[in-house]
Design a protein around this motif. Structure first.
Motif, mmCIF file in Angstrom:
data_model
loop_
_atom_site.group_PDB
_atom_site.id
_atom_site.type_symbol
_atom_site.label_atom_id
_atom_site.label_comp_id
_atom_site.label_asym_id
_atom_site.label_seq_id
_atom_site.Cartn_x
_atom_site.Cartn_y
_atom_site.Cartn_z
ATOM 1 N N GLU A 6 0.845 -1.192 0.000
ATOM 2 C CA GLU A 6 0.000 0.000 0.000
ATOM 3 C C GLU A 6 0.877 1.238 0.000
ATOM 4 O O GLU A 6 2.003 1.221 0.503
ATOM 5 C CB GLU A 6 -0.904 0.044 1.235
ATOM 6 C CG GLU A 6 -1.840 -1.126 1.386
ATOM 7 C CD GLU A 6 -1.489 -2.002 2.550
ATOM 8 O OE1 GLU A 6 -2.396 -2.621 3.128
ATOM 9 O OE2 GLU A 6 -0.294 -2.074 2.880
ATOM 10 N N SER A 21 -3.213 3.631 -2.746
ATOM 11 C CA SER A 21 -3.081 2.610 -3.772
ATOM 12 C C SER A 21 -2.548 1.330 -3.147
ATOM 13 O O SER A 21 -1.880 1.360 -2.108
ATOM 14 C CB SER A 21 -2.158 3.070 -4.894
ATOM 15 O OG SER A 21 -0.839 3.226 -4.419
ATOM 16 N N CYS A 22 -2.875 0.224 -3.791
ATOM 17 C CA CYS A 22 -2.400 -1.082 -3.336
ATOM 18 C C CYS A 22 -2.056 -1.896 -4.569
ATOM 19 O O CYS A 22 -2.920 -2.141 -5.418
ATOM 20 C CB CYS A 22 -3.471 -1.781 -2.519
ATOM 21 S SG CYS A 22 -3.106 -3.509 -2.130
ATOM 22 N N ALA A 23 -0.811 -2.309 -4.645
ATOM 23 C CA ALA A 23 -0.348 -3.086 -5.789
ATOM 24 C C ALA A 23 0.074 -4.474 -5.339
ATOM 25 O O ALA A 23 0.812 -4.622 -4.356
ATOM 26 C CB ALA A 23 0.828 -2.380 -6.458
ATOM 27 N N ARG A 71 -10.068 -0.151 -9.777
ATOM 28 C CA ARG A 71 -9.176 -1.307 -9.937
ATOM 29 C C ARG A 71 -8.698 -1.381 -11.378
ATOM 30 O O ARG A 71 -9.424 -1.056 -12.313
ATOM 31 C CB ARG A 71 -9.965 -2.565 -9.585
ATOM 32 C CG ARG A 71 -9.269 -3.880 -9.813
ATOM 33 C CD ARG A 71 -10.105 -4.995 -9.243
ATOM 34 N NE ARG A 71 -9.463 -6.295 -9.446
ATOM 35 C CZ ARG A 71 -9.759 -7.378 -8.779
ATOM 36 N NH1 ARG A 71 -10.703 -7.354 -7.848
ATOM 37 N NH2 ARG A 71 -9.132 -8.528 -9.021
ATOM 38 N N LYS A 75 -2.832 -4.310 -13.958
ATOM 39 C CA LYS A 75 -1.760 -3.842 -13.073
ATOM 40 C C LYS A 75 -1.851 -4.456 -11.681
ATOM 41 O O LYS A 75 -1.019 -4.155 -10.826
ATOM 42 C CB LYS A 75 -1.809 -2.320 -12.958
ATOM 43 C CG LYS A 75 -1.534 -1.598 -14.261
ATOM 44 C CD LYS A 75 -1.581 -0.093 -14.071
ATOM 45 C CE LYS A 75 -1.275 0.614 -15.385
ATOM 46 N NZ LYS A 75 -1.338 2.095 -15.230
ATOM 47 N N THR A 77 -3.767 -3.758 -9.299
ATOM 48 C CA THR A 77 -3.740 -2.594 -8.414
ATOM 49 C C THR A 77 -5.154 -2.086 -8.155
ATOM 50 O O THR A 77 -5.996 -2.115 -9.058
ATOM 51 C CB THR A 77 -2.899 -1.475 -9.037
ATOM 52 O OG1 THR A 77 -1.550 -1.937 -9.222
ATOM 53 C CG2 THR A 77 -2.876 -0.251 -8.135
ATOM 54 N N TRP A 79 -7.193 1.302 -6.066
ATOM 55 C CA TRP A 79 -7.037 2.639 -5.502
ATOM 56 C C TRP A 79 -8.251 2.955 -4.633
ATOM 57 O O TRP A 79 -9.343 2.415 -4.851
ATOM 58 C CB TRP A 79 -6.942 3.682 -6.606
ATOM 59 C CG TRP A 79 -5.736 3.564 -7.459
ATOM 60 C CD1 TRP A 79 -4.524 4.166 -7.280
ATOM 61 C CD2 TRP A 79 -5.613 2.791 -8.661
ATOM 62 N NE1 TRP A 79 -3.663 3.823 -8.293
ATOM 63 C CE2 TRP A 79 -4.308 2.978 -9.153
ATOM 64 C CE3 TRP A 79 -6.480 1.970 -9.382
ATOM 65 C CZ2 TRP A 79 -3.843 2.371 -10.322
ATOM 66 C CZ3 TRP A 79 -6.031 1.358 -10.533
ATOM 67 C CH2 TRP A 79 -4.720 1.552 -10.993
#
Length: 121
Positions: A6, A21-23, A71, A75, A77, A79
Protein backbone atom coordinates in the motif's frame (compact mmCIF):
# COMPACT_ATOMS: atom_id res chain seq x y z
CA UNK A 1 4.93 -15.61 -3.18
CA UNK A 2 2.55 -12.70 -3.53
CA UNK A 3 2.84 -9.37 -1.77
CA UNK A 4 0.50 -6.43 -1.37
CA UNK A 5 2.07 -3.01 -1.00
CA UNK A 6 0.00 0.00 0.00
CA UNK A 7 0.98 3.61 -0.45
CA UNK A 8 -0.50 7.05 -0.23
CA UNK A 9 -1.38 7.49 3.42
CA UNK A 10 -0.53 10.63 5.29
CA UNK A 11 -1.84 13.70 7.04
CA UNK A 12 -4.82 15.54 5.63
CA UNK A 13 -7.09 18.25 6.93
CA UNK A 14 -10.69 17.49 7.67
CA UNK A 15 -12.69 18.09 4.53
CA UNK A 16 -9.73 17.32 2.34
CA UNK A 17 -8.93 14.49 -0.02
CA UNK A 18 -6.41 11.70 -0.10
CA UNK A 19 -5.72 8.73 -2.33
CA UNK A 20 -4.41 5.29 -1.48
CA UNK A 21 -3.08 2.61 -3.77
CA UNK A 22 -2.40 -1.08 -3.34
CA UNK A 23 -0.35 -3.09 -5.79
CA UNK A 24 -0.03 -6.84 -5.80
CA UNK A 25 3.11 -8.46 -7.10
CA UNK A 26 4.66 -11.88 -7.31
CA UNK A 27 3.49 -15.23 -8.60
CA UNK A 28 -0.08 -14.24 -9.41
CA UNK A 29 -2.44 -16.37 -11.44
CA UNK A 30 -5.58 -14.41 -10.65
CA UNK A 31 -6.84 -11.93 -8.11
CA UNK A 32 -10.47 -12.07 -7.14
CA UNK A 33 -12.01 -9.57 -4.75
CA UNK A 34 -9.84 -6.76 -3.41
CA UNK A 35 -10.67 -4.26 -0.77
CA UNK A 36 -9.73 -1.68 1.82
CA UNK A 37 -10.19 -2.08 5.53
CA UNK A 38 -9.59 0.36 8.36
CA UNK A 39 -8.44 -0.26 11.88
CA UNK A 40 -8.06 2.04 14.84
CA UNK A 41 -6.36 1.07 18.10
CA UNK A 42 -8.49 -1.16 20.26
CA UNK A 43 -11.03 -1.83 17.53
CA UNK A 44 -11.51 -4.61 15.02
CA UNK A 45 -10.54 -4.09 11.44
CA UNK A 46 -13.61 -2.95 9.50
CA UNK A 47 -14.55 -2.95 5.87
CA UNK A 48 -14.27 0.32 3.99
CA UNK A 49 -14.77 -0.73 0.38
CA UNK A 50 -14.42 -3.77 -1.83
CA UNK A 51 -14.28 -4.35 -5.55
CA UNK A 52 -14.67 -7.55 -7.50
CA UNK A 53 -12.70 -8.52 -10.52
CA UNK A 54 -15.63 -7.41 -12.65
CA UNK A 55 -15.70 -4.02 -10.99
CA UNK A 56 -18.65 -4.45 -8.69
CA UNK A 57 -18.17 -2.32 -5.62
CA UNK A 58 -19.42 -2.23 -2.07
CA UNK A 59 -18.91 0.45 0.55
CA UNK A 60 -19.39 0.92 4.24
CA UNK A 61 -22.33 3.22 4.82
CA UNK A 62 -20.06 5.72 6.54
CA UNK A 63 -17.97 6.30 3.41
CA UNK A 64 -20.50 5.82 0.64
CA UNK A 65 -20.64 8.86 -1.65
CA UNK A 66 -17.32 10.13 -0.28
CA UNK A 67 -14.90 7.32 -1.14
CA UNK A 68 -14.36 5.66 -4.50
CA UNK A 69 -12.61 2.34 -5.01
CA UNK A 70 -11.25 1.44 -8.42
CA UNK A 71 -9.18 -1.31 -9.94
CA UNK A 72 -6.90 -2.15 -12.83
CA UNK A 73 -6.72 -5.91 -13.31
CA UNK A 74 -3.80 -5.65 -15.71
CA UNK A 75 -1.76 -3.84 -13.07
CA UNK A 76 -3.07 -5.89 -10.13
CA UNK A 77 -3.74 -2.59 -8.41
CA UNK A 78 -6.59 -0.94 -6.59
CA UNK A 79 -7.04 2.64 -5.50
CA UNK A 80 -9.15 4.36 -2.90
CA UNK A 81 -9.97 7.97 -3.50
CA UNK A 82 -11.16 9.59 -0.29
CA UNK A 83 -12.84 12.97 -0.21
CA UNK A 84 -14.60 15.11 2.39
CA UNK A 85 -12.51 13.36 4.99
CA UNK A 86 -13.76 13.32 8.56
CA UNK A 87 -11.93 12.77 11.81
CA UNK A 88 -13.53 9.35 12.08
CA UNK A 89 -11.94 8.30 8.78
CA UNK A 90 -8.51 8.27 10.40
CA UNK A 91 -6.78 4.99 11.03
CA UNK A 92 -4.57 2.35 9.52
CA UNK A 93 -5.84 1.33 6.11
CA UNK A 94 -5.14 -2.20 4.98
CA UNK A 95 -5.46 -3.68 1.53
CA UNK A 96 -6.84 -7.20 1.22
CA UNK A 97 -6.90 -9.44 -1.81
CA UNK A 98 -8.13 -12.89 -2.66
CA UNK A 99 -5.26 -14.31 -4.66
CA UNK A 100 -4.70 -17.50 -6.60
CA UNK A 101 -0.97 -18.03 -6.86
CA UNK A 102 0.54 -19.34 -10.05
CA UNK A 103 2.86 -21.60 -8.09
CA UNK A 104 0.21 -23.85 -6.63
CA UNK A 105 -3.18 -22.48 -7.80
CA UNK A 106 -4.27 -22.23 -4.21
CA UNK A 107 -6.59 -19.41 -3.09
CA UNK A 108 -5.36 -17.26 -0.22
CA UNK A 109 -6.56 -14.05 1.37
CA UNK A 110 -3.63 -11.73 1.77
CA UNK A 111 -3.18 -8.46 3.61
CA UNK A 112 -0.87 -5.56 3.01
CA UNK A 113 1.22 -3.96 5.72
CA UNK A 114 -1.11 -1.00 6.13
CA UNK A 115 -0.81 2.71 5.58
CA UNK A 116 -1.75 5.36 8.10
CA UNK A 117 -4.30 8.09 7.44
CA UNK A 118 -4.41 10.98 9.89
CA UNK A 119 -7.12 13.62 9.72
CA UNK A 120 -6.41 16.93 11.39
CA UNK A 121 -8.48 19.98 12.16
Amino acid sequence: QVQLVESGGGLVQAGGSLGLSCAASGNIFRIHEMGWYRQIPGKQRELVATITRNGNTDYADSVRDRFTISRDNAKNTIWLEMSSLKFEDAGAYYCKAGVVASTDYMYRELWGQGTLVTVSS
